[in-house]
Design a protein around this motif. Structure first.
Motif, PDB file in Angstrom:
ATOM      1  N   PRO A   1       0.823  -1.209   0.000  1.00  0.00           N
ATOM      2  CA  PRO A   1       0.000   0.000   0.000  1.00  0.00           C
ATOM      3  C   PRO A   1       0.857   1.259   0.000  1.00  0.00           C
ATOM      4  CG  PRO A   1      -0.886  -1.600   1.540  1.00  0.00           C
ATOM      5  CD  PRO A   1       0.429  -2.149   1.070  1.00  0.00           C
ATOM      6  N   LYS A   2       0.667   2.110  -0.998  1.00  0.00           N
ATOM      7  CA  LYS A   2       1.351   3.405  -1.134  1.00  0.00           C
ATOM      8  C   LYS A   2       2.798   3.316  -1.592  1.00  0.00           C
ATOM      9  CE  LYS A   2      -1.424   5.876   2.305  1.00  0.00           C
ATOM     10  NZ  LYS A   2      -1.374   6.757   3.486  1.00  0.00           N
ATOM     11  N   LEU A   3       3.320   2.125  -1.892  1.00  0.00           N
ATOM     12  CA  LEU A   3       4.723   2.047  -2.281  1.00  0.00           C
ATOM     13  C   LEU A   3       4.991   0.877  -3.228  1.00  0.00           C
ATOM     14  CD1 LEU A   3       7.620   3.147  -1.907  1.00  0.00           C
ATOM     15  CD2 LEU A   3       7.868   1.576   0.030  1.00  0.00           C
ATOM     16  N   LYS A   4       5.637   1.208  -4.367  1.00  0.00           N
ATOM     17  CA  LYS A   4       6.142   0.190  -5.280  1.00  0.00           C
ATOM     18  C   LYS A   4       7.646   0.392  -5.426  1.00  0.00           C
ATOM     19  CE  LYS A   4       2.072  -0.785  -8.160  1.00  0.00           C
ATOM     20  NZ  LYS A   4       1.082  -0.198  -7.248  1.00  0.00           N
ATOM     21  N   VAL A   5       8.390  -0.720  -5.369  1.00  0.00           N
ATOM     22  CA  VAL A   5       9.848  -0.655  -5.455  1.00  0.00           C
ATOM     23  C   VAL A   5      10.332  -1.710  -6.439  1.00  0.00           C
ATOM     24  CG1 VAL A   5      12.031  -0.802  -4.196  1.00  0.00           C
ATOM     25  CG2 VAL A   5      10.000   0.082  -3.043  1.00  0.00           C
ATOM     26  N   ILE A   6      11.238  -1.324  -7.333  1.00  0.00           N
ATOM     27  CA  ILE A   6      11.853  -2.268  -8.267  1.00  0.00           C
ATOM     28  C   ILE A   6      13.356  -2.247  -8.033  1.00  0.00           C
ATOM     29  CG2 ILE A   6      12.046  -0.560 -10.133  1.00  0.00           C
ATOM     30  CD1 ILE A   6      11.307  -2.843 -12.097  1.00  0.00           C
ATOM     31  N   HIS A   7      14.018  -3.393  -8.204  1.00  0.00           N
ATOM     32  CA  HIS A   7      15.404  -3.552  -7.767  1.00  0.00           C
ATOM     33  C   HIS A   7      16.388  -3.718  -8.924  1.00  0.00           C
ATOM     34  CE1 HIS A   7      13.051  -4.503  -4.214  1.00  0.00           C
ATOM     35  NE2 HIS A   7      14.124  -4.367  -3.480  1.00  0.00           N
ATOM     36  N   VAL A   8      17.519  -3.034  -8.797  1.00  0.00           N
ATOM     37  CA  VAL A   8      18.619  -3.197  -9.757  1.00  0.00           C
ATOM     38  C   VAL A   8      19.369  -4.489  -9.473  1.00  0.00           C
ATOM     39  CG1 VAL A   8      20.800  -2.202 -10.578  1.00  0.00           C
ATOM     40  CG2 VAL A   8      18.812  -0.720 -10.162  1.00  0.00           C
ATOM     41  N   THR A   9      19.630  -4.773  -8.191  1.00  0.00           N
ATOM     42  CA  THR A   9      20.227  -6.050  -7.769  1.00  0.00           C
ATOM     43  C   THR A   9      19.392  -6.589  -6.615  1.00  0.00           C
ATOM     44  OG1 THR A   9      21.716  -5.104  -6.100  1.00  0.00           O
ATOM     45  CG2 THR A   9      22.538  -5.212  -8.367  1.00  0.00           C
TER      46      THR A   9
ATOM     47  N   VAL B   1      27.238  -3.531  -5.397  1.00  0.00           N
ATOM     48  CA  VAL B   1      27.804  -2.259  -5.864  1.00  0.00           C
ATOM     49  C   VAL B   1      28.624  -2.487  -7.133  1.00  0.00           C
ATOM     50  CG1 VAL B   1      29.358  -0.366  -5.292  1.00  0.00           C
ATOM     51  CG2 VAL B   1      27.772  -1.229  -3.562  1.00  0.00           C
ATOM     52  N   LYS B   2      29.360  -3.604  -7.187  1.00  0.00           N
ATOM     53  CA  LYS B   2      30.143  -3.918  -8.390  1.00  0.00           C
ATOM     54  C   LYS B   2      29.246  -4.156  -9.599  1.00  0.00           C
ATOM     55  CE  LYS B   2      34.018  -6.086  -5.942  1.00  0.00           C
ATOM     56  NZ  LYS B   2      34.696  -7.372  -5.638  1.00  0.00           N
ATOM     57  N   LYS B   3      28.090  -4.791  -9.370  1.00  0.00           N
ATOM     58  CA  LYS B   3      27.208  -5.158 -10.484  1.00  0.00           C
ATOM     59  C   LYS B   3      26.360  -3.996 -10.997  1.00  0.00           C
ATOM     60  CE  LYS B   3      26.609 -10.152 -10.150  1.00  0.00           C
ATOM     61  NZ  LYS B   3      26.850 -10.406 -11.572  1.00  0.00           N
TER      62      LYS B   3
ATOM     63  N   ASP C   1       5.563   7.384  -8.312  1.00  0.00           N
ATOM     64  CA  ASP C   1       4.775   6.155  -8.435  1.00  0.00           C
ATOM     65  C   ASP C   1       5.584   4.906  -8.112  1.00  0.00           C
ATOM     66  OD1 ASP C   1       2.370   7.446  -9.395  1.00  0.00           O
ATOM     67  OD2 ASP C   1       3.475   7.787 -11.274  1.00  0.00           O
ATOM     68  N   ILE C   2       6.891   4.963  -8.304  1.00  0.00           N
ATOM     69  CA  ILE C   2       7.733   3.788  -8.060  1.00  0.00           C
ATOM     70  C   ILE C   2       9.156   4.239  -7.779  1.00  0.00           C
ATOM     71  CG2 ILE C   2       8.304   3.448 -10.516  1.00  0.00           C
ATOM     72  CD1 ILE C   2       8.090   0.391  -9.948  1.00  0.00           C
ATOM     73  N   VAL C   3       9.851   3.455  -6.948  1.00  0.00           N
ATOM     74  CA  VAL C   3      11.250   3.718  -6.605  1.00  0.00           C
ATOM     75  C   VAL C   3      12.128   2.636  -7.223  1.00  0.00           C
ATOM     76  CG1 VAL C   3      12.937   3.846  -4.725  1.00  0.00           C
ATOM     77  CG2 VAL C   3      10.662   4.853  -4.429  1.00  0.00           C
ATOM     78  N   VAL C   4      13.232   3.045  -7.824  1.00  0.00           N
ATOM     79  CA  VAL C   4      14.255   2.105  -8.284  1.00  0.00           C
ATOM     80  C   VAL C   4      15.304   2.008  -7.181  1.00  0.00           C
ATOM     81  CG1 VAL C   4      16.038   1.632 -10.003  1.00  0.00           C
ATOM     82  CG2 VAL C   4      13.863   2.658 -10.714  1.00  0.00           C
ATOM     83  N   ALA C   5      15.364   0.840  -6.521  1.00  0.00           N
ATOM     84  CA  ALA C   5      16.335   0.615  -5.439  1.00  0.00           C
ATOM     85  C   ALA C   5      17.573  -0.058  -6.016  1.00  0.00           C
ATOM     86  CB  ALA C   5      15.721  -0.258  -4.353  1.00  0.00           C
ATOM     87  N   MET C   6      18.717   0.247  -5.418  1.00  0.00           N
ATOM     88  CA  MET C   6      19.969  -0.277  -5.947  1.00  0.00           C
ATOM     89  C   MET C   6      20.304  -1.684  -5.460  1.00  0.00           C
ATOM     90  SD  MET C   6      21.252   1.848  -8.069  1.00  0.00           S
ATOM     91  CE  MET C   6      19.678   2.518  -8.602  1.00  0.00           C
ATOM     92  N   TYR C   7      19.847  -2.029  -4.251  1.00  0.00           N
ATOM     93  CA  TYR C   7      20.178  -3.351  -3.718  1.00  0.00           C
ATOM     94  C   TYR C   7      19.050  -3.837  -2.814  1.00  0.00           C
ATOM     95  CZ  TYR C   7      21.970  -0.258  -0.026  1.00  0.00           C
ATOM     96  OH  TYR C   7      22.100   0.726   0.929  1.00  0.00           O
TER      97      TYR C   7
END
Length: 333
Positions: A160-168, A177-179, A263-269
């Motif tokens: 609810p209220k948060l969408k997150v997509i991940h790089v790693t 961090v290397k990837k 609308d969405i956050v791109v998280a690094m890890y």
């Protein structure tokens, strides 16, 4: 039940965990049958045992193919792979249960590839049991990617209220961090944009986390990772008309997103993205694999071996996962 409603295959997960129980709890709700045509891929005898535990009086009906399914409320139809004993101990890691969880998913992907189902919704598996059975994957996401031949994919969490997509995701922090690189960051921004557009967002507002505290604060923290690994990807996405901001400090970004700024956050890890979602409510979180040729959603919790067999596991996350699968599945005409 509408014949245009999507057909959702629910995989049972690890039979020693809470998967069978939350499935039988979720399928007590008639509203599920009003929005989709659900069935289970698993072991019918464990569903029957779970029905007794959670008080679901529905008949568990064994079917060999979906041609036999009626999808009627009061009946839980199961493509029964018959891999586990009826008295499988609760809460114990076993290669037998780990292999079965893999086989359920394998069967679901086969049905999806054949166009027989519209989406897959997965109950939790246990990584240690999976590895004990010789299936060396970090989790569901990587199995799905390999079995569908998908190279560009990502894990998206929805609460609810948060969408997150991940790089790693399932790798150590130093390895993560290397990837992280501009190509991967751009790919995930594009996956986020395309996924939300398909879900009805006309112009998704995407925010990208930094890696370091305060997103590096112009070189004050770190060694220029934001400028090297993230900024080029954000610039490329902007040039293509994608509405993206960043890199931004992660310590305030999730609050801003729940407030409605993005609308969405791109998280690094992994933990950068998972932590905020799980604070908002573990039971209501949904895990979505983005980039696959098929829709896949999942509960955002584990096998909960400590409470398996007690009938107290909450099925809210599974019901939300089914709803998200319905929302994202292609419409039948």
């Amino acid at each position: 039940m509408e014949e245009k409603n999507p057909i959702i295959g629910i995989t049972m997960g690890d039979g020693a965990g809470v998967g069978p129980e939350i499935i039988m709890k979720a399928l007590k709700h008639e509203e599920i049958y009003n929005i989709c045509r659900p069935f289970v891929i698993g072991d019918a005898k464990l569903l029957e045992r779970a029905a007794g535990i959670v008080g679901n009086t529905a008949q568990v009906r064994r079917i060999a193919s979906l041609d036999e399914a009626a999808f009627a409320y009061g009946t839980v139809e199961c493509i029964d792979l018959d891999l586990l004993p009826a008295d499988l101990p609760f809460g114990q890691i076993s290669a037998e249960a780990g292999n079965a969880a893999f086989r359920y998913l394998e069967k679901a992907i086969q049905l999806a590839n054949e166009g027989k189902i519209d989406a897959i919704c997965t109950a939790p598996l246990n990584k240690e049991a999976l590895h004990k059975a010789g299936h060396i994957y970090p989790g569901h996401t990587e199995i799905l990617a390999e079995l569908t031949g998908t190279s560009d994919y990502s894990m998206m969490l929805s609460a609810p209220k948060l969408k997150v997509i991940h790089v790693t995701t399932h790798i150590g922090l130093l390895d993560a961090v290397k990837k992280i690189n501009p190509s991967r960051v751009y790919t995930v921004i594009k996956l986020a944009h395309d996924t939300l557009q398909k879900a009805g967002y006309e112009q998704p507002r995407i925010a990208v986390c930094g890696i370091n505290p305060h997103a590096g604060e112009n070189g004050l923290f770190g060694y220029g990772e934001e400028e090297e690994k993230i900024v080029p990807a954000v610039q490329k996405a902007r040039e293509e008309g994608i509405l993206v901001s960043g890199p931004l400090p992660a310590d305030t970004l999730f609050f801003r997103t729940t407030r409605g700024d993005f609308d969405i956050v791109v998280a690094m890890y992994h933990d950068q993205g998972h932590g905020p979602v799980k604070v908002l409510g573990l039971e209501a979180g949904v895990n979505i694999t983005v980039g696959l040729p098929i829709i896949r959603t999942s509960v955002d919790h584990g096998t909960a071996f400590d409470i398996a067999g007690k009938g107290i596991a909450d099925d809210l996350s599974l019901r939300e996962a089914i709803r998200q699968a319905v929302e994202l599945a292609p419409q039948r005409v």
